[in-house]
Design an enzyme around this catalytic site. Structure first.
Site, mmCIF file in Angstrom:
data_model
loop_
_atom_site.group_PDB
_atom_site.id
_atom_site.type_symbol
_atom_site.label_atom_id
_atom_site.label_comp_id
_atom_site.label_asym_id
_atom_site.label_seq_id
_atom_site.Cartn_x
_atom_site.Cartn_y
_atom_site.Cartn_z
ATOM 1 N N LYS A 91 0.839 -1.209 0.000
ATOM 2 C CA LYS A 91 0.000 0.000 0.000
ATOM 3 C C LYS A 91 0.874 1.260 0.000
ATOM 4 O O LYS A 91 0.609 2.222 -0.729
ATOM 5 C CB LYS A 91 -0.933 -0.015 1.225
ATOM 6 N N GLN A 136 -4.100 -1.781 9.754
ATOM 7 C CA GLN A 136 -3.997 -3.097 9.116
ATOM 8 C C GLN A 136 -4.557 -4.182 10.047
ATOM 9 O O GLN A 136 -4.156 -4.281 11.208
ATOM 10 C CB GLN A 136 -2.524 -3.385 8.773
ATOM 11 N N ASP A 148 -10.795 2.696 4.333
ATOM 12 C CA ASP A 148 -11.048 1.257 4.190
ATOM 13 C C ASP A 148 -12.556 0.989 4.116
ATOM 14 O O ASP A 148 -12.980 -0.107 3.761
ATOM 15 C CB ASP A 148 -10.474 0.489 5.395
#
Ligand code: NAP
Length: 289
Positions: free
Chosen positions: A52, A96, A119
């Site tokens: 990412k 994460q 997200d």
């Protein structure tokens, strides 16, 4: 059979995002900025976060990676999230997953302000998604929609079967495929570990989206001739044929299923790169606001 090439499509999407970044800068704006928090040293999480960060660089974003020890307290992590929430330089924040057992994922998700939740996991954003309002769509399902759209896969009136009902993939995917939108308008069946007759349901799918995390679970006898197959699964399995000692496997037995279907995503190179591109797209949208 045609490959749904997520690698290629995500490169196109990233090129488009890079052009938008240049426009922002040309107009005197600042670069979009994504922050990621990584807790502990899990190998897979490390790989995903690094990918990412690398993708941010590729499109011209700034990125910040906050690393915390695996034994960090929940409160310390929440404080990091709050700090980033208030930082006007940062447009998007991801934490994460998975997190260590002593930390509540939902508490962390709810602490991220919805405006920076790129997200798309915050309950407010999931609610907006369900109501078909503008929001950050969860990155993996959004990437799948984008892929289906760019390959002009007809969804209206089709039967879509989703295997797996996780909060981050299967559940939102089933909602998105049933919405009254261009990619959507399917009749959706959401299946899980308590589903009976899974093979039969799976065989009735025009579009089969598989996200359960069991390598090569879907075999040729579970697939209708001409179906579109989207394989979300990524499992690291040991391999003596690779330098690293492991390789990635999807949830679909690709070699036997591919000849039966019209379109299929490979693993790797299918849904994974599209997830990252969607995350960048959400961050760009946040920055443009
Ligand atoms: P998860 O949270 O572990 O959920 C798995 C789901 O599969 C659950 O709903 C479970 O049912 C269901 N399931 C388990 N065994 C089953 C069976 N025998 N038959 C039918 N359903 C079954 O998984 P996830 O986070 O969604 O991840 C799924 C896979 O996608 C993993 O391999 C993950 O690494 C991968 N993934 C890939 C990306 C990407 O970008 N490509 C992103 C996210 C995840 P119950 O609810 O009944 O337990």
């Amino acid at each position: 059979m045609q490959l749904l090439d997520g690698k290629l499509t995500s490169e196109t999407l990233k090129d488009e995002i890079a052009v938008e970044v240049q426009k922002i800068i040309a107009n005197g704006g600042k670069k979009p900025h994504l922050a990621a928090i990584l807790v502990g040293n899990d190998g897979a999480s490390e790989t995903y976060v690094n990918a990412k960060v690398k993708a941010c660089k590729k499109v011209g974003f700034d990125s910040t990676l906050v690393r915390l020890d695996a034994d960090v307290s929940e409160e310390e992590l929440l404080n990091e999230v709050r700090k980033i929430n208030e930082d006007p330089e940062i447009d998007g924040l991801i934490v994460q997953l998975p997190l260590p057992k002593h930390i509540s994922e939902i508490k962390v998700t709810e602490t991220i302000v919805p405006e920076k939740d790129v997200d798309g996991f915050h309950p407010v954003n999931l609610g907006r998604m369900t109501l078909n309002l503008p929001t950050f769509l969860p990155a993996t399902p959004a990437g799948i929609l984008e892929l289906l759209d760019r390959y002009d896969i007809e969804t209206s009136g089709k039967h879509c079967v989703v295997i797996g009902r996780s909060h981050i993939v299967g559940s939102p995917m089933s909602i998105l495929m049933a919405r009254n939108t261009k990619v959507g308008n399917c009749t959706v069946t959401l299946t899980h570990s308590r589903t009976t007759n899974l093979e039969e349901i799976s065989r009735s799918a025009d579009i089969l989206i598989v996200a359960l995390g069991k390598p090569e679970f879907v075999t040729a006898d579970m697939v209708k001739e001409g179906a579109v197959i989207v394989d979300v699964g990524i499992t690291r399995v040991k391999s003596d044929k690779t330098k690293s000692g492991w390789k990635l496997k999807g949830d679909v037995a690709f070699d036997e299923v591919a000849p039966k279907c019209s379109f299929i995503t490979p693993v790797p190179g299918g849904v994974g790169p599209m997830t990252i591109a969607s995350l960048l797209k959400n961050t760009l949208i946040s920055a443009q606001k």
